[in-house]
Every structure is written in C-alpha cells, then in structure tokens.
Design a protein around this motif. Structure first.
Motif, PDB file in Angstrom:
ATOM      1  N   ARG A   1      23.718 -11.072 -13.050  1.00 29.60           N
ATOM      2  CA  ARG A   1      22.264 -11.715 -13.531  1.00 29.60           C
ATOM      3  C   ARG A   1      22.778 -12.089 -15.052  1.00 29.60           C
ATOM      4  NH1 ARG A   1      19.439  -9.347  -9.246  1.00 29.60           N
ATOM      5  NH2 ARG A   1      19.004  -7.422 -10.275  1.00 29.60           N
TER       6      ARG A   1
ATOM      7  N   ASP B   1      23.931 -14.139  -7.967  1.00 26.78           N
ATOM      8  CA  ASP B   1      23.535 -12.600  -7.630  1.00 26.78           C
ATOM      9  C   ASP B   1      22.832 -12.397  -6.218  1.00 26.78           C
ATOM     10  OD1 ASP B   1      21.030 -13.986  -8.058  1.00 26.78           O
ATOM     11  OD2 ASP B   1      19.960 -12.519  -9.274  1.00 26.78           O
TER      12      ASP B   1
ATOM     13  N   GLN C   1      25.093 -14.782 -16.267  1.00 26.79           N
ATOM     14  CA  GLN C   1      24.778 -16.192 -15.857  1.00 26.79           C
ATOM     15  C   GLN C   1      24.987 -16.811 -17.156  1.00 26.79           C
ATOM     16  OE1 GLN C   1      21.397 -15.608 -13.676  1.00 26.79           O
ATOM     17  NE2 GLN C   1      22.556 -15.706 -11.639  1.00 26.79           N
TER      18      GLN C   1
END
Length: 225
Positions: free
Chosen positions: A43, A60, A46
């Motif tokens: 995450r 994720d 990203q």
C-alpha cells in the motif's frame, strides 16, 4: 516500520516446522508479522511506484495481488514442504499476466534480502523480442546496464544458455547478454534496512536507478513505460 525482527523469526520457525499443522496453529502470527506488514508495504509503495512508472501495479489484494503466495507449488520439486520461507512481492507491468512479465521485485528471507528489476524467465516469444532488440539497438541497452550508478547498486543475475541462441553468432559483441534466459538486476538489502522506517524510500531509490533497464525491456516488448 512494517517489517520487524519478528517477521524474520517467524520465517525461521516456519523453516524448522514446515508442515500444515504447525502453520495452521500459528496462522495468527503469520498474519501479524508477515502478511499484514507485506500488504502495508505494498500500500505504501503505490504512490511512490507511480513516480517511476504508472504502468506497474502495486495491489494489496490478499490473493492474486502483488504479494506472492506463501504456499509452494511442489509438484515438480523434490522438496515437498508446503510453504515458502520467504516473502516475495512483485509489482508487475499491467499488461503482464503472470510472474514472467516485466516487474519490480522485493524479496525478504533469512538467507538474503534484495530488490530486483527486470523480467524472469520470459516465454520464448518475449525472450526472442528482447534478444532481437539488443541486437538491433545495442547502445541503449549498454547504456542501461553499464551505467556507473547502476553497476554500483545492481548486478545482472539469472540463468544463461551455454551456447549462443539460435540466429546469433558466438562472436557477437553482446553474446553474454544474448545468452541470458532472465534479464534481472538484483540489489541486496540488509535486515536492518528491511526493518527501517526508511524502507519505502530505500526501495524506491533503487527502482529509480533501474529505470533505464526497465524502460528498455518494455520498449523491446512494445509495452508502455
């Protein structure tokens, strides 16, 4: 930090107790020390990954995302233990269907930790396209892999053919590159770096250094970068 000493301790214990009963009894520890930190790392990667290229996916999802399964495919292996003792994360090109696609990689294990960039064991059509591109556009490839900063951080890795691939002469100036079955660059990390608050920055920095190689491979495969 996302990963901790407990991540490595769990993987060491799994190595000693690699069976389904033990794993099921310690599933909560796996979730807390391995899977959740890994998904958190994905995450947090990203937005930074999009700075390198918007065409690579940091997903994720618990299953089918960037985090590779802990379950091994032991069908063709002499080692029949059911679980991997590493964490593997692949940020794959959105056009890729499986692990044999261009991607950025992250590997965590007790024996070694590293980041990777490139393409592992591409299928024959893609492999031939890369070799042909190196033959026809050698300068950009040489610029990518012989760059001083790149060479100080990454090392080209993977398997190679013993003989020149069909259609290429053994005297070719880049014959060692053309013999590659994998086009992967590896850069080692320490456990201290893995457990640091700066992990995302460290990984992003390395990926940026591999930018030219990744751009070249995508160009060879006619994929956007």
């Amino acid at each position: 930090p996302m990963f901790s000493k407990k991540t490595f301790e769990f993987l060491a214990q799994l190595d000693q107790n690699n069976n389904r009963d033990w794993f099921n009894d310690h599933k909560s520890q796996y979730e807390e020390y391995v899977r959740e930190p890994a998904l958190d790392f994905i995450r947090q990667m990203q937005a930074p990954l999009a700075e390198v290229s918007s065409h690579f996916v940091a997903s994720d999802k618990k299953v089918g995302g960037s985090l590779m399964r802990i379950h091994k495919d032991a069908r063709f292996s002499k080692d029949k233990t059911p679980y991997k003792i590493n964490v593997g994360i692949q940020f794959r090109h959105f056009m890729g269907k499986d692990v044999h696609a261009p991607g950025f990689y992250f590997h965590l294990a007790n024996d070694e930790c590293f980041v990777g960039a490139g393409i592992w064991r591409p299928e024959s059509k893609a492999l031939n396209a890369i070799r042909t591109c190196i033959d026809e556009n050698p300068n950009s490839y040489k610029k990518a892999i012989y760059d001083e900063q790149f060479k100080s951080i990454f090392e080209m890795s993977g398997e190679s053919l013993k003989r020149p691939p069909r259609g290429f002469e053994k005297e070719h100036p880049l014959i060692d590159e053309l013999k590659r079955k994998d086009f992967i660059a590896i850069s080692p990390l320490t456990q201290k770096q893995i457990c640091s608050n700066n992990l995302v920055d460290t990984v992003l920095e390395r990926y940026k250094v591999a930018d030219s190689l990744m751009g070249y491979l995508c160009f060879a495969l006619e994929q956007p970068y």
